[in-house]
Design a protein around this motif. Structure first.
Motif, PDB file in Angstrom:
ATOM      1  N   ILE A 131       0.849  -1.194   0.000  1.00 16.72           N
ATOM      2  CA  ILE A 131       0.000   0.000   0.000  1.00 16.72           C
ATOM      3  C   ILE A 131       0.882   1.240   0.000  1.00 16.72           C
ATOM      4  CG2 ILE A 131      -1.783   1.265   1.263  1.00 16.72           C
ATOM      5  CD1 ILE A 131      -2.307  -1.565   2.673  1.00 16.72           C
ATOM      6  N   ASP A 132       0.666   2.120  -0.980  1.00 17.53           N
ATOM      7  CA  ASP A 132       1.431   3.369  -1.081  1.00 17.53           C
ATOM      8  C   ASP A 132       0.501   4.445  -1.622  1.00 17.53           C
ATOM      9  OD1 ASP A 132       3.447   5.433  -1.951  1.00 17.53           O
ATOM     10  OD2 ASP A 132       4.857   3.846  -1.435  1.00 17.53           O
ATOM     11  N   ASP A 133       0.762   5.694  -1.250  1.00  8.40           N
ATOM     12  CA  ASP A 133      -0.074   6.784  -1.758  1.00  8.40           C
ATOM     13  C   ASP A 133       0.416   7.334  -3.094  1.00  8.40           C
ATOM     14  OD1 ASP A 133       1.266   9.781  -0.324  1.00  8.40           O
ATOM     15  OD2 ASP A 133       2.159   7.785  -0.232  1.00  8.40           O
ATOM     16  N   LYS A 134       1.560   6.853  -3.568  1.00 10.03           N
ATOM     17  CA  LYS A 134       2.096   7.299  -4.855  1.00 10.03           C
ATOM     18  C   LYS A 134       2.044   6.135  -5.838  1.00 10.03           C
ATOM     19  CE  LYS A 134       5.092  10.655  -2.575  1.00 10.03           C
ATOM     20  NZ  LYS A 134       4.557  10.354  -1.220  1.00 10.03           N
ATOM     21  N   GLU A 135       1.232   6.299  -6.859  1.00  7.72           N
ATOM     22  CA  GLU A 135       0.960   5.200  -7.778  1.00  7.72           C
ATOM     23  C   GLU A 135       2.228   4.681  -8.450  1.00  7.72           C
ATOM     24  OE1 GLU A 135      -2.360   4.008 -11.157  1.00  7.72           O
ATOM     25  OE2 GLU A 135      -2.266   6.044 -10.345  1.00  7.72           O
ATOM     26  N   ALA A 136       3.152   5.575  -8.788  1.00  7.48           N
ATOM     27  CA  ALA A 136       4.376   5.151  -9.471  1.00  7.48           C
ATOM     28  C   ALA A 136       5.219   4.215  -8.616  1.00  7.48           C
ATOM     29  CB  ALA A 136       5.203   6.375  -9.868  1.00  7.48           C
ATOM     30  N   LEU A 137       5.079   4.327  -7.302  1.00  8.73           N
ATOM     31  CA  LEU A 137       5.871   3.496  -6.394  1.00  8.73           C
ATOM     32  C   LEU A 137       5.248   2.116  -6.182  1.00  8.73           C
ATOM     33  CD1 LEU A 137       7.004   6.151  -3.765  1.00  8.73           C
ATOM     34  CD2 LEU A 137       8.101   5.449  -5.897  1.00  8.73           C
ATOM     35  N   LEU A 138       4.089   1.881  -6.788  1.00  5.00           N
ATOM     36  CA  LEU A 138       3.470   0.554  -6.727  1.00  5.00           C
ATOM     37  C   LEU A 138       3.996  -0.365  -7.823  1.00  5.00           C
ATOM     38  CD1 LEU A 138      -0.243   1.636  -6.178  1.00  5.00           C
ATOM     39  CD2 LEU A 138       1.361   0.835  -4.434  1.00  5.00           C
ATOM     40  N   LEU A 139       4.508   0.215  -8.894  1.00  7.29           N
ATOM     41  CA  LEU A 139       4.888  -0.586 -10.065  1.00  7.29           C
ATOM     42  C   LEU A 139       5.948  -1.640  -9.771  1.00  7.29           C
ATOM     43  CD1 LEU A 139       4.854   2.188 -12.829  1.00  7.29           C
ATOM     44  CD2 LEU A 139       3.070   0.522 -12.254  1.00  7.29           C
ATOM     45  N   PRO A 140       7.043  -1.310  -9.047  1.00  5.77           N
ATOM     46  CA  PRO A 140       8.035  -2.356  -8.751  1.00  5.77           C
ATOM     47  C   PRO A 140       7.450  -3.503  -7.936  1.00  5.77           C
ATOM     48  CG  PRO A 140       8.982  -0.186  -8.402  1.00  5.77           C
ATOM     49  CD  PRO A 140       7.510   0.005  -8.572  1.00  5.77           C
ATOM     50  N   ALA A 141       6.531  -3.179  -7.030  1.00  6.43           N
ATOM     51  CA  ALA A 141       5.883  -4.233  -6.236  1.00  6.43           C
ATOM     52  C   ALA A 141       5.066  -5.146  -7.136  1.00  6.43           C
ATOM     53  CB  ALA A 141       4.999  -3.607  -5.151  1.00  6.43           C
ATOM     54  N   GLN A 142       4.345  -4.553  -8.078  1.00  2.72           N
ATOM     55  CA  GLN A 142       3.555  -5.342  -9.018  1.00  2.72           C
ATOM     56  C   GLN A 142       4.451  -6.246  -9.858  1.00  2.72           C
ATOM     57  OE1 GLN A 142       1.442  -2.363 -11.211  1.00  2.72           O
ATOM     58  NE2 GLN A 142       0.195  -1.720  -9.458  1.00  2.72           N
ATOM     59  N   GLU A 143       5.579  -5.712 -10.301  1.00  5.81           N
ATOM     60  CA  GLU A 143       6.498  -6.487 -11.142  1.00  5.81           C
ATOM     61  C   GLU A 143       7.097  -7.667 -10.382  1.00  5.81           C
ATOM     62  OE1 GLU A 143       9.174  -3.503 -12.500  1.00  5.81           O
ATOM     63  OE2 GLU A 143       7.744  -2.673 -13.959  1.00  5.81           O
ATOM     64  N   LEU A 144       7.143  -7.562  -9.056  1.00  6.30           N
ATOM     65  CA  LEU A 144       7.639  -8.667  -8.227  1.00  6.30           C
ATOM     66  C   LEU A 144       6.525  -9.642  -7.847  1.00  6.30           C
ATOM     67  CD1 LEU A 144      10.089  -6.685  -5.919  1.00  6.30           C
ATOM     68  CD2 LEU A 144      10.717  -8.410  -7.617  1.00  6.30           C
ATOM     69  N   GLY A 145       5.304  -9.354  -8.283  1.00  7.09           N
ATOM     70  CA  GLY A 145       4.196 -10.282  -8.049  1.00  7.09           C
ATOM     71  C   GLY A 145       3.263  -9.914  -6.922  1.00  7.09           C
ATOM     72  N   MET A 146       3.522  -8.785  -6.275  1.00  8.58           N
ATOM     73  CA  MET A 146       2.657  -8.380  -5.166  1.00  8.58           C
ATOM     74  C   MET A 146       1.375  -7.743  -5.669  1.00  8.58           C
ATOM     75  SD  MET A 146       5.158  -6.734  -2.255  1.00  8.58           S
ATOM     76  CE  MET A 146       6.598  -6.202  -3.183  1.00  8.58           C
ATOM     77  N   LYS A 147       0.312  -7.881  -4.889  1.00  9.02           N
ATOM     78  CA  LYS A 147      -0.879  -7.086  -5.101  1.00  9.02           C
ATOM     79  C   LYS A 147      -0.578  -5.683  -4.586  1.00  9.02           C
ATOM     80  CE  LYS A 147      -3.458 -10.821  -6.073  1.00  9.02           C
ATOM     81  NZ  LYS A 147      -2.463 -11.877  -5.854  1.00  9.02           N
ATOM     82  N   THR A 148      -1.284  -4.677  -5.100  1.00 10.69           N
ATOM     83  CA  THR A 148      -1.023  -3.301  -4.661  1.00 10.69           C
ATOM     84  C   THR A 148      -2.324  -2.528  -4.491  1.00 10.69           C
ATOM     85  OG1 THR A 148      -0.780  -2.471  -6.927  1.00 10.69           O
ATOM     86  CG2 THR A 148       1.237  -3.209  -5.800  1.00 10.69           C
ATOM     87  N   ILE A 149      -2.253  -1.521  -3.625  1.00 12.97           N
ATOM     88  CA  ILE A 149      -3.355  -0.582  -3.416  1.00 12.97           C
ATOM     89  C   ILE A 149      -2.772   0.820  -3.406  1.00 12.97           C
ATOM     90  CG2 ILE A 149      -5.088   0.266  -1.785  1.00 12.97           C
ATOM     91  CD1 ILE A 149      -5.378  -2.621  -0.775  1.00 12.97           C
ATOM     92  N   CYS A 150      -3.335   1.709  -4.221  1.00 11.35           N
ATOM     93  CA  CYS A 150      -2.952   3.115  -4.176  1.00 11.35           C
ATOM     94  C   CYS A 150      -3.845   3.816  -3.151  1.00 11.35           C
ATOM     95  CB  CYS A 150      -3.087   3.753  -5.556  1.00 11.35           C
ATOM     96  SG  CYS A 150      -2.439   5.440  -5.619  1.00 11.35           S
ATOM     97  N   PHE A 151      -3.246   4.205  -2.042  1.00  5.54           N
ATOM     98  CA  PHE A 151      -4.007   4.781  -0.925  1.00  5.54           C
ATOM     99  C   PHE A 151      -4.508   6.175  -1.272  1.00  5.54           C
ATOM    100  CE2 PHE A 151      -4.343   7.354   2.889  1.00  5.54           C
ATOM    101  CZ  PHE A 151      -5.025   6.520   3.774  1.00  5.54           C
TER     102      PHE A 151
END
Length: 202
Positions: A163-183
């Motif tokens: 979970i991060d409030d900056k959408e661009a900072l979710l991308l590396p997590a997604q690329e590693l296979g994590m689910k993400t939420i833009c707070f």
């Protein structure tokens, strides 16, 4: 099934302290918000967050750039005061702990700010573990720091939500296979967690 939930801190657990600090330092010392942002969000800010410059070095260079005279501790306090816990986020985290989810943090941060916030708000006990940029010597969005937080859990990336409030900072997590939420706000966070099957009390 989600087993691990990883939180950014500033802007998710705490209010956006940098935004508030820019306003406070600008108003207090008559420095343009743009110049304050240059320091807090620019290259020097990154060096401070990854431990490549000390607090004294950071503020001394900031004062030289801003052409002001000020006490370093006073400047630091204006930055730190921008962070206050978001009550409903804390309530969600408490419920997640009670439901036995593994909670970690992943935060671009400096030692002095963490010490101040921990002394004032005692927030670290909510988390099993986590990664700070000043210890990791790198910061988001470097994939290396996301890999470091995954090393803190025995669960698979697809069993983790970041979970991060900056959408661009979710991308590396997604690329590693994590689910993400833009707070955006706690209510939206609660809904998005439930959409991933995370159990929360109403």
């Amino acid at each position: 099934m989600i087993k691990t939930i990883i939180f950014d801190l500033g802007g998710v657990y705490f209010t956006d302290g940098v935004k508030k600090a820019i306003q406070s330092i600008s108003a207090t010392y008559g420095v343009s918000p743009e110049k304050v942002q240059d320091i807090l969000k620019g290259e020097l800010g990154t060096k401070y967050r990854i431990g490549a410059v000390t607090a004294q070095g950071f503020w001394d260079q900031a004062k030289a750039y801003w052409k002001i005279e000020a006490d370093n501790d006073d400047l630091a306090l204006l930055w730190f005061l921008g962070y206050t816990p978001i009550e409903e986020t804390v309530r969600i985290i408490t419920q997640l702990r009670e439901a036995s989810y593994e909670l970690l943090f992943l935060s671009d941060n400096v030692q002095e700010r963490i010490e101040y916030l921990e002394n004032k708000y005692h927030f670290l006990h909510h988390f099993k573990d986590g990664v700070f940029s000043h210890i990791a010597k790198t910061r988001k969005p470097d994939p290396a720091i996301y890999k470091l937080v995954l090393e803190k859990t025995s669960n698979l990336p697809e069993e983790c939500v970041y979970i991060d409030d900056k959408e661009a900072l979710l991308l590396p997590a997604q690329e590693l296979g994590m689910k993400t939420i833009c707070f955006q706000n706690p209510e939206q966070l609660r809904d998005d967690l439930k959409n991933f099957g995370v159990s929360l009390r109403n």
